[in-house]
Design an enzyme around this catalytic site. Structure first.
Site, PDB file in Angstrom:
ATOM      1  N   LYS A   3       0.808  -1.099   0.167  1.00 54.96           N
ATOM      2  CA  LYS A   3       0.011   0.062  -0.006  1.00 54.96           C
ATOM      3  C   LYS A   3       1.066   1.161   0.100  1.00 54.96           C
ATOM      4  O   LYS A   3       1.619   1.232   0.821  1.00 54.96           O
ATOM      5  CB  LYS A   3      -0.820  -0.164   1.372  1.00 54.96           C
ATOM      6  CG  LYS A   3      -1.839   1.213   1.450  1.00 54.96           C
ATOM      7  CD  LYS A   3      -2.488   1.016   2.731  1.00 54.96           C
ATOM      8  CE  LYS A   3      -3.445   2.625   2.781  1.00 54.96           C
ATOM      9  NZ  LYS A   3      -4.151   2.699   3.860  1.00 54.96           N
ATOM     10  N   ASP A  70      -8.110 -11.624   1.479  1.00 56.37           N
ATOM     11  CA  ASP A  70      -8.864 -12.130   0.291  1.00 56.37           C
ATOM     12  C   ASP A  70     -10.065 -12.272   0.777  1.00 56.37           C
ATOM     13  O   ASP A  70     -10.552 -13.181   1.370  1.00 56.37           O
ATOM     14  CB  ASP A  70      -8.271 -13.346  -0.297  1.00 56.37           C
ATOM     15  CG  ASP A  70      -9.002 -13.514  -1.730  1.00 56.37           C
ATOM     16  OD1 ASP A  70      -9.685 -12.804  -2.224  1.00 56.37           O
ATOM     17  OD2 ASP A  70      -8.969 -14.602  -1.892  1.00 56.37           O
ATOM     18  N   ASP A 107     -12.094   6.638  11.224  1.00 54.20           N
ATOM     19  CA  ASP A 107     -13.111   6.628   9.989  1.00 54.20           C
ATOM     20  C   ASP A 107     -13.625   5.179   9.847  1.00 54.20           C
ATOM     21  O   ASP A 107     -13.935   4.564   8.856  1.00 54.20           O
ATOM     22  CB  ASP A 107     -12.193   6.889   8.711  1.00 54.20           C
ATOM     23  CG  ASP A 107     -12.795   7.234   7.524  1.00 54.20           C
ATOM     24  OD1 ASP A 107     -13.945   7.524   7.377  1.00 54.20           O
ATOM     25  OD2 ASP A 107     -12.300   6.865   6.208  1.00 54.20           O
ATOM     26  N   ASN A 112     -14.329  -0.241   5.636  1.00 49.81           N
ATOM     27  CA  ASN A 112     -13.069  -0.249   6.167  1.00 49.81           C
ATOM     28  C   ASN A 112     -12.935  -1.824   6.886  1.00 49.81           C
ATOM     29  O   ASN A 112     -12.252  -1.886   7.575  1.00 49.81           O
ATOM     30  CB  ASN A 112     -12.652   0.694   7.033  1.00 49.81           C
ATOM     31  CG  ASN A 112     -12.229   1.842   6.161  1.00 49.81           C
ATOM     32  OD1 ASN A 112     -11.851   1.835   5.126  1.00 49.81           O
ATOM     33  ND2 ASN A 112     -12.743   3.159   6.673  1.00 49.81           N
ATOM     34  N   ASP A 124      -7.067  -0.072   6.636  1.00 51.87           N
ATOM     35  CA  ASP A 124      -7.087   1.555   6.476  1.00 51.87           C
ATOM     36  C   ASP A 124      -6.874   2.185   7.921  1.00 51.87           C
ATOM     37  O   ASP A 124      -7.807   2.991   8.050  1.00 51.87           O
ATOM     38  CB  ASP A 124      -8.217   1.706   5.484  1.00 51.87           C
ATOM     39  CG  ASP A 124      -7.952   3.059   4.960  1.00 51.87           C
ATOM     40  OD1 ASP A 124      -6.712   3.423   4.745  1.00 51.87           O
ATOM     41  OD2 ASP A 124      -9.061   3.910   4.550  1.00 51.87           O
TER      42      ASP A 124
END
Length: 166
Positions: A3, A70, A107, A112, A124
């Site tokens: 990421k 996954d 958040d 997420n 995240d």
């Protein structure tokens, strides 16, 4: 999975233009690096304490290597074998973040949370912040209302807050 963190130079400059620069005089490159470092630190603390987050593998400048989850986003309303257990796992991860790592996601929403085989992983974390009651309440509200609406599971936030605080 890798990421890359990249705070957009354009959006960062617009913050400066309206004198709402919450980051001081740091460059957008430095902010991207700090964002990656913060997420890596958060993931490492939570992973070591048994939270359901992707396993962090490494950090390099503005990139984090982590375990690939996954699964499907909870926002896609997957058919869950035991939605109450999934919610309990999410709450347990929030508790670990709050009590062990002293952070709040900041958040948290069904977007997420990745679910694979009825196991939820909260993803995240770059915007995580020091634990605050207001942010904790907001994060919990989003998740509790989603489970109530989509899976008809009713939970009381004051009871959950008591559990999380320990």
């Amino acid at each position: 999975m890798v990421k890359f963190h990249r705070i957009g130079r354009t959006s960062y400059k617009s913050l400066r233009r309206v004198n709402k620069d919450p980051y001081g005089r740091k460059s957008w490159v430095r902010l991207s690096i700090e964002n990656a470092e913060a997420e890596y630190k958060a993931l490492t603390c939570m992973w070591k304490n048994g939270a359901r987050v992707p396993r962090p593998i490494g950090l390099g400048v503005n990139a984090i290597a982590m375990e690939l989850i996954d699964g499907v986003q909870l926002s896609e309303k997957p058919e869950l074998g035991d939605p109450e257990k999934v919610l309990d796992e999410i709450i347990s991860t929030i508790k670990i973040a709050y009590t062990c790592c002293k952070i709040i996601h900041g958040d948290l929403s069904p977007y997420n949370i990745m679910v694979t085989n009825d196991i939820p992983y909260i993803i995240d974390w770059p915007q995580s912040s020091r634990a605050s009651e207001e942010t904790l309440y907001r994060d919990l509200s989003h998740i509790i209302s989603f489970f109530e609406k989509e899976y008809e599971i009713v939970r009381e936030i004051p009871q959950i807050l008591s559990y999380i605080r320990g």
